[in-house]
Design a protein around this motif. Structure first.
Motif, short mmCIF file in Angstrom:
data_model
loop_
_atom_site.label_atom_id
_atom_site.label_comp_id
_atom_site.label_asym_id
_atom_site.label_seq_id
_atom_site.Cartn_x
_atom_site.Cartn_y
_atom_site.Cartn_z
N GLN A 151 0.83 -1.20 0.00
CA GLN A 151 0.00 0.00 0.00
C GLN A 151 0.87 1.26 0.00
O GLN A 151 0.54 2.24 -0.66
CB GLN A 151 -0.96 0.00 1.20
N ARG A 152 1.99 1.22 0.70
CA ARG A 152 2.92 2.35 0.68
C ARG A 152 3.45 2.58 -0.74
O ARG A 152 3.59 3.72 -1.18
CB ARG A 152 4.08 2.11 1.64
N TYR A 153 3.75 1.49 -1.42
CA TYR A 153 4.19 1.57 -2.82
C TYR A 153 3.07 2.12 -3.70
O TYR A 153 3.28 3.03 -4.51
CB TYR A 153 4.64 0.18 -3.29
N ALA A 154 1.86 1.59 -3.55
CA ALA A 154 0.73 1.98 -4.40
C ALA A 154 0.36 3.45 -4.22
O ALA A 154 -0.06 4.11 -5.17
CB ALA A 154 -0.47 1.09 -4.12
N THR A 155 0.54 3.97 -3.01
CA THR A 155 0.21 5.37 -2.74
C THR A 155 1.02 6.31 -3.64
O THR A 155 0.54 7.36 -4.04
CB THR A 155 0.48 5.69 -1.25
N VAL A 156 2.21 5.89 -4.01
CA VAL A 156 3.06 6.68 -4.91
C VAL A 156 2.90 6.21 -6.35
O VAL A 156 2.81 7.03 -7.28
CB VAL A 156 4.54 6.59 -4.47
N SER A 157 2.86 4.90 -6.57
CA SER A 157 2.89 4.40 -7.95
C SER A 157 1.63 4.73 -8.73
O SER A 157 1.72 5.07 -9.91
CB SER A 157 3.16 2.89 -7.98
N HIS B 46 9.31 -0.43 -1.27
CA HIS B 46 8.13 -1.00 -0.60
C HIS B 46 7.56 -2.16 -1.41
O HIS B 46 7.11 -3.16 -0.84
CB HIS B 46 7.07 0.06 -0.36
N ALA C 169 9.80 4.80 -3.85
CA ALA C 169 8.71 3.94 -3.37
C ALA C 169 8.90 2.48 -3.75
O ALA C 169 8.31 1.59 -3.12
CB ALA C 169 7.38 4.44 -3.92
#
Length: 151
Positions: A73-79, A136, A133
């Motif tokens: 989710q941390r990755y997805a928030t940026v990606s 993550h 990101a």
């Protein structure tokens, strides 16, 4: 047209940022070069399959004890917004349910992202926020597979 020396230099930068791909967490040199050699006007779609770890695995000193799902989710928030920023869009973000034909597979999430061309997709990987990101994603995933489709 970009010459081979420019492609090699670009791939060298990508490998310096992401790694050589031998561990399956990022593209290999051959896979990066495949994108760089595509026609500038040919749309491209990535079909991503993700299997999350129960607990994310970060390099020592770079993370906290969280689930793979939380790390992703941390990755997805940026990606997700960065995909849109470079001109791409998601056609599908959904939980994996089951295989219907062929060998059974076991994934947690499927994401299908479409880009106007390979340059847009490469711009994603060269984006500074996305690069930051990506750790993550690497920490979150026990396994992943990304298929490249000409569209």
């Amino acid at each position: 047209m970009v010459n081979n020396n420019q492609n090699d230099a670009r791939v060298d930068r990508l490998i310096a940022w992401y790694g050589n791909g031998e561990d399956g967490t990022c593209p290999t040199r051959t896979q990066w070069l495949h994108l760089l050699r595509r026609s500038d006007d040919a749309p491209i779609t990535f079909v991503n399959f993700f299997k999350m770890r129960d607990e994310a695995i970060y390099p020592e000193g770079q993370g906290v004890s969280i689930s793979g799902e939380a790390a992703f989710q941390r990755y997805a928030t940026v990606s997700v917004p960065t995909v849109e920023k470079v001109g791409g869009r998601f056609l599908l973000l959904a939980p994996f349910e089951a295989s219907f034909l062929g060998a059974d597979e076991n994934w947690d999430l499927v994401a299908v992202g479409a880009y106007p061309n390979a340059a847009a997709a490469l711009n994603l990987y060269e984006n500074e926020d996305y690069r930051a990101a990506f750790m993550h994603r690497r920490a979150a995933c026990a396994d992943q597979k990304v298929l490249v489709c000409a569209t």
